[in-house]
Design a protein around this motif. Structure first.
Motif, PDB file in Angstrom:
ATOM      1  N   ARG A   1      15.951  27.371   6.777  1.00 39.76           N
ATOM      2  CA  ARG A   1      17.033  26.551   7.333  1.00 39.76           C
ATOM      3  C   ARG A   1      18.025  26.231   6.229  1.00 39.76           C
TER       4      ARG A   1
ATOM      5  N   ILE B   1      19.357  15.225   8.587  1.00 43.73           N
ATOM      6  CA  ILE B   1      18.982  16.251   9.572  1.00 43.73           C
ATOM      7  C   ILE B   1      17.903  17.158   8.978  1.00 43.73           C
TER       8      ILE B   1
ATOM      9  N   CYS C   1      15.765  16.401   6.757  1.00 42.98           N
ATOM     10  CA  CYS C   1      14.485  15.669   6.711  1.00 42.98           C
ATOM     11  C   CYS C   1      13.726  15.848   8.023  1.00 42.98           C
ATOM     12  N   GLY C   2      14.437  15.728   9.148  1.00 39.75           N
ATOM     13  CA  GLY C   2      13.803  15.929  10.459  1.00 39.75           C
ATOM     14  C   GLY C   2      13.249  17.335  10.581  1.00 39.75           C
ATOM     15  N   MET C   3      14.024  18.305  10.120  1.00 41.46           N
ATOM     16  CA  MET C   3      13.557  19.704  10.187  1.00 41.46           C
ATOM     17  C   MET C   3      12.348  19.925   9.284  1.00 41.46           C
TER      18      MET C   3
ATOM     19  N   LEU D   1      10.141  17.762   8.353  1.00 38.21           N
ATOM     20  CA  LEU D   1       8.976  17.147   9.008  1.00 38.21           C
ATOM     21  C   LEU D   1       8.425  18.077  10.081  1.00 38.21           C
ATOM     22  N   ALA D   2       9.334  18.603  10.908  1.00 38.23           N
ATOM     23  CA  ALA D   2       8.917  19.483  12.006  1.00 38.23           C
ATOM     24  C   ALA D   2       8.186  20.701  11.464  1.00 38.23           C
ATOM     25  N   MET D   3       8.716  21.301  10.398  1.00 36.97           N
ATOM     26  CA  MET D   3       8.087  22.490   9.809  1.00 36.97           C
ATOM     27  C   MET D   3       6.688  22.155   9.298  1.00 36.97           C
TER      28      MET D   3
ATOM     29  N   LEU E   1       4.728  19.739  10.401  1.00 31.73           N
ATOM     30  CA  LEU E   1       3.852  19.516  11.558  1.00 31.73           C
ATOM     31  C   LEU E   1       3.382  20.829  12.162  1.00 31.73           C
ATOM     32  N   LYS E   2       4.283  21.793  12.174  1.00 40.84           N
ATOM     33  CA  LYS E   2       3.940  23.094  12.755  1.00 40.84           C
ATOM     34  C   LYS E   2       3.149  23.952  11.777  1.00 40.84           C
TER      35      LYS E   2
ATOM     36  N   HIS F   1       7.954  10.593   2.518  1.00 49.40           N
ATOM     37  CA  HIS F   1       7.189  11.517   3.355  1.00 49.40           C
ATOM     38  C   HIS F   1       6.844  12.827   2.629  1.00 49.40           C
TER      39      HIS F   1
END
Lengths: 305, 269
Positions: B58, B119, B121-123, B125-127, B129-130, B160
Motif C-alpha cells: 500500500r 489512514i 495506520c488503519g490499513m 492494523l488490517a494487514m 489482523l489478516k 499499536h
C-alpha cells in the motif's frame, strides 16, 4: 427509558459473533455494551483515545481493507473530524464504497448542564451538506437497534443518538421499514408535526393533549432527515394546511426546518418552526428549562396547532 | 557503480524529465514540491522491493500536490496511458494537477494534507489482523508535521506497534510561504519520532547510492516499532530559479525555463 447507543451497540455485539469483518473504534467514550465488545472481541476493538481526527482516518484505512467499521464518540467532537470525514472517507467512498458507521451520542442539548462545548446543534446541518453522508436520527432505543441490525450494507452513515435515556416509543416487535426515511405515527385533520430523535416523545405528549381536545393531528417521525422519499412525504403533507417542524436544532437552520421548507415550497401549506435561537447556550439547567427558553413548550405548540 | 544504482539514477533523470513535461502541459502543478520527490519515487518504484502501484503493498500519498510526479511511473507500468499524461489538467482528462483516488494506482485523496498517516495506520492494523506481510508506506511532506492529526497518528502507530508501516518524510524544509525553521520549526525531526517510540532513520533524499540500500532494508524491517525515514531533500531540485527560493511552492516555470532544464537533463541521460 433506555439509551439509544446501548441498543445500537448490543446489536453490533450480536453481529460480531458471526461477522468477523466488524471492527469497533471508540474515541475514548464508553457504554456498557461497548464493555462487552471490548471484553469478548479484543482484537476487533480499539479505544483510539481523545483523537477524533485520527479515529476517522484509522476507520477509513480499516474499511479500505474490507472491514465494516463502527466509530463511537460524542456528537460535538465529530465536528472536529469534519475534514477527515469529507476528505479521507467520503471522497474515497464515492469511488469505492466503504462500510463505515459513525455512532454519535450527545445530540442537541443532551448534555444540558455541560455548556455549549458539549451541546451540538450544528452536526446535522454541517454533515447534511456532505455528499454521500447518510444521516439517521433514531427516536428511541428500539429504532436504534433496528437501524444497527438492518443497515449493514456498504454506506457511510452518521447515527445521531440522544445522550440521555429516552422513552420507548416503538414496541420490541415493531416492524421497521427504514426505506422511506420516515414513519407516520398518526394521521390528522388540519395540522401535522414533523419531528425526529428524542423530540418524538415530546410530540407524542402534544398529540395526547390535542386528542383530549377532540382534535387529531398528524405526526411524522422523520428519522432520515435528508434522504427520505420526498414525493411520498409531500403527498402526505399536502393533506394538511399547517405543518410544524419540531427539532433540537436551530429554528431556521436546523436540518428539519430546511428540508421541510424546501419540500413544501410552492404549496399552500403554512410552516411553523420550533427550534433553538442561533446562539450558544451557557446557562446550565435541565432540558425543560432550555426548551422553555427557546419557546418550545406544549402550550406554545398547541396554540399554533 | 552497481548496475541497479546506475539503473535507478537513469530512472530518476527520466522522471525529472517527464515531470517537467507534465508541468509544461499543466502550469498549475506544484513543480517545486514535485521535484523534491523524484529520487525517492524512483528508488521506491523501480528498486524491486516495494509495489508502489497498490496491487500488493500500500502506497499512501499524503502530500498529494507534490505527487503528480507519480503519473509517469504509473504510465510506464501500464496502469494509466501515455495519452493520459498528454491530457493532464485538460477538460475531461483523467489526471488532475493533484492526484486523487479516481486515478488507477492512487488509492487515497491527499490534497488536504496530514491524513495519510492515519489512514495507513488503519490499513496496517488490517494487514496485521489478516496476518498479511504486506508493507504500508506513507509519503508525507515535512510541512504536514505542523498538523495535529499527524501526531495523533504518530502516537497511535507506536502504541499499536505497527512495524509494517513506513513513513517517508520528504523533508524539503519549506512550506508554502517560507522555510519551516522560520514558521514553526520541526528540528530535530527524526529525534521527535524516536521519542514517540518510532525507529528513525535519516538519509539524503537525492542520493540514490544511500537511498537504495536504506529503503530496501527498512521496508522489510519488523522490530515492533513503526519506521520513519526523514529524507533530506531540496524543494525545486535541479532548477536554479526554484532551489532556495522561499516562494518556489507557488511558482510556475516558463516554457523557456522548462526547455532549458529539459536540455540539461537530456545531455545527462
Amino acid at each position: 427509558m433506555k439509551y439509544m447507543r446501548d441498543s445500537f451497540l448490543e446489536s453490533v455485539y450480536q453481529q460480531m459473533s458471526y461477522n468477523g469483518k466488524i471492527f469497533v473504534l471508540s474515541a475514548d467514550v464508553g457504554a456498557p455494551a461497548l464493555d462487552k465488545i471490548r471484553k469478548d472481541y479484543p482484537s476487533r476493538f480499539i479505544n483510539t483515545g481523545i483523537a477524533e481526527q485520527n479515529t476517522i482516518n484509522v476507520a477509513t484505512g480499516l474499511a479500505m481493507e474490507g472491514y465494516q467499521v463502527y466509530v463511537y464518540g460524542i456528537a460535538a467532537f465529530f465536528l472536529r473530524a469534519a475534514d477527515q470525514i469529507r476528505n479521507s472517507l467520503l471522497l474515497y467512498h464515492q469511488y469505492s464504497p466503504l462500510n463505515i458507521n459513525i455512532l454519535s451520542t450527545g445530540k442537541g442539548i443532551s448534555y444540558e448542564t455541560a455548556g455549549p462545548t458539549h451541546h451540538c446543534l450544528e452536526d446535522l446541518p454541517v454533515f447534511s451538506a456532505f455528499p454521500g453522508f447518510e444521516i439517521y436520527v433514531p427516536s428511541d432505543a428500539t429504532m436504534a437497534r433496528a437501524m444497527a441490525a438492518q443497515l449493514i450494507q456498504n454506506g457511510v452513515r452518521y447515527f445521531c443518538c440522544d445522550g440521555k435515556k429516552v422513552a420507548l416509543i416503538y414496541n420490541d416487535d415493531f416492524c421497521f421499514d427504514l426505506s422511506d426515511g420516515y414513519i407516520t405515527r398518526n394521521s390528522g385533520e388540519k395540522s401535522c408535526i414533523v419531528t425526529m430523535g428524542g423530540m418524538l416523545s415530546f410530540a407524542e405528549e402534544i398529540l395526547k393533549v390535542m386528542r383530549s381536545k377532540g382534535i387529531e393531528i398528524g405526526l411524522i417521525d422523520l428519522f432520515t432527515p435528508t434522504e427520505f422519499d420526498k414525493d411520498k412525504l409531500l403527498s402526505i403533507l399536502n393533506n394538511y394546511s399547517k405543518v410544524i417542524t419540531l427539532e433540537e436544532g436551530y429554528r431556521e437552520e436546523g436540518v428539519l426546518s430546511v428540508q421541510i421548507q424546501k419540500l413544501i415550497t410552492g404549496t399552500c401549506i403554512k410552516l411553523h418552526k420550533f427550534g433553538f435561537d442561533r446562539k450558544y447556550i451557557f446557562e446550565p439547567g435541565p432540558r425543560e428549562m432550555h426548551y422553555k427558553n427557546a419557546g418550545i413548550t406544549i402550550n406554545n405548540i398547541v396554540n399554533v396547532l | 557503480m552497481p548496475d541497479i544504482i546506475k539503473f535507478l539514477k537513469n530512472k530518476s533523470m527520466e522522471l525529472y524529465k517527464e515531470t517537467l513535461l507534465l508541468h509544461k502541459r499543466a502550469p498549475s502543478t506544484r513543480i517545486a514540491s514535485a521535484l523534491s520527490t523524484i529520487d525517492l519515487f524512483s528508488v521506491l518504484a523501480y528498486g524491486g522491493f516495494f509495489d508502489i502501484t497498490n496491487k500488493k503493498d500500500r502506497f499512501i500519498i499524503s502530500k498529494a500536490h507534490g505527487c503528480f510526479s507519480l503519473y509517469p511511473i504509473l504510465a510506464e507500468k501500464g496502469i494509466i496511458s501515455k495519452n493520459d499524461l498528454e491530457q493532464i489538467g485538460r477538460e475531461g482528462a483523467l489526471l488532475g494537477t493533484i492526484p486523487d483516488c479516481n486515478v488507477p494506482g492512487i488509492i487515497n485523496n491527499g490534497g488536504a494534507l496530514a491524513n495519510g498517516l492515519g489512514i495507513a495506520c488503519g490499513m496496517a492494523l488490517a494487514m496485521k489482523l489478516k496476518g498479511k506481510p504486506d508493507n504500508i508506506c506513507v509519503f508525507q511532506g515535512d510541512g504536514e508535521c505542523n498538523e495535529g492529526s499527524v501526531w495523533e497518528a504518530v502516537i497511535f502507530a507506536a502504541f499499536h506497534k505497527l512495524d509494517n508501516l513506513l513513513l517517508i518524510i520528504d523533508d524539503n524544509k519549506m512550506s508554502m510561504l517560507g522555510r519551516q525553521k522560520e514558521i514553526l520549526g520541526l528540528d530535530p525531526l527524526s529525534e521527535k519520532f524516536r521519542v514517540f517510540g518510532w525507529n528513525s532513520y535519516d538519509v539524503d533524499g537525492h542520493n540514490v547510492n544511500e537511498l537504495y540500500p536504506m529503503l530496501e532494508k527498512i521496508v522489510q524491517e519488523r522490530l515492533n516499532k513503526p519506521k520513519v525515514l526523514v529524507a533530506s531533500t531540496v524543494k525545486g531540485k535541479r532548477i536554479s530559479s526554484l532551489e532556495n527560493n522561499c516562494l518556489c511552492h507557488i511558482i510556475s516555470m516558463s516554457s523557456e525555463e522548462i526547455d532549458n532544464a529539459l536540455a540539461e537533463i537530456g545531455d545527462s541521460l
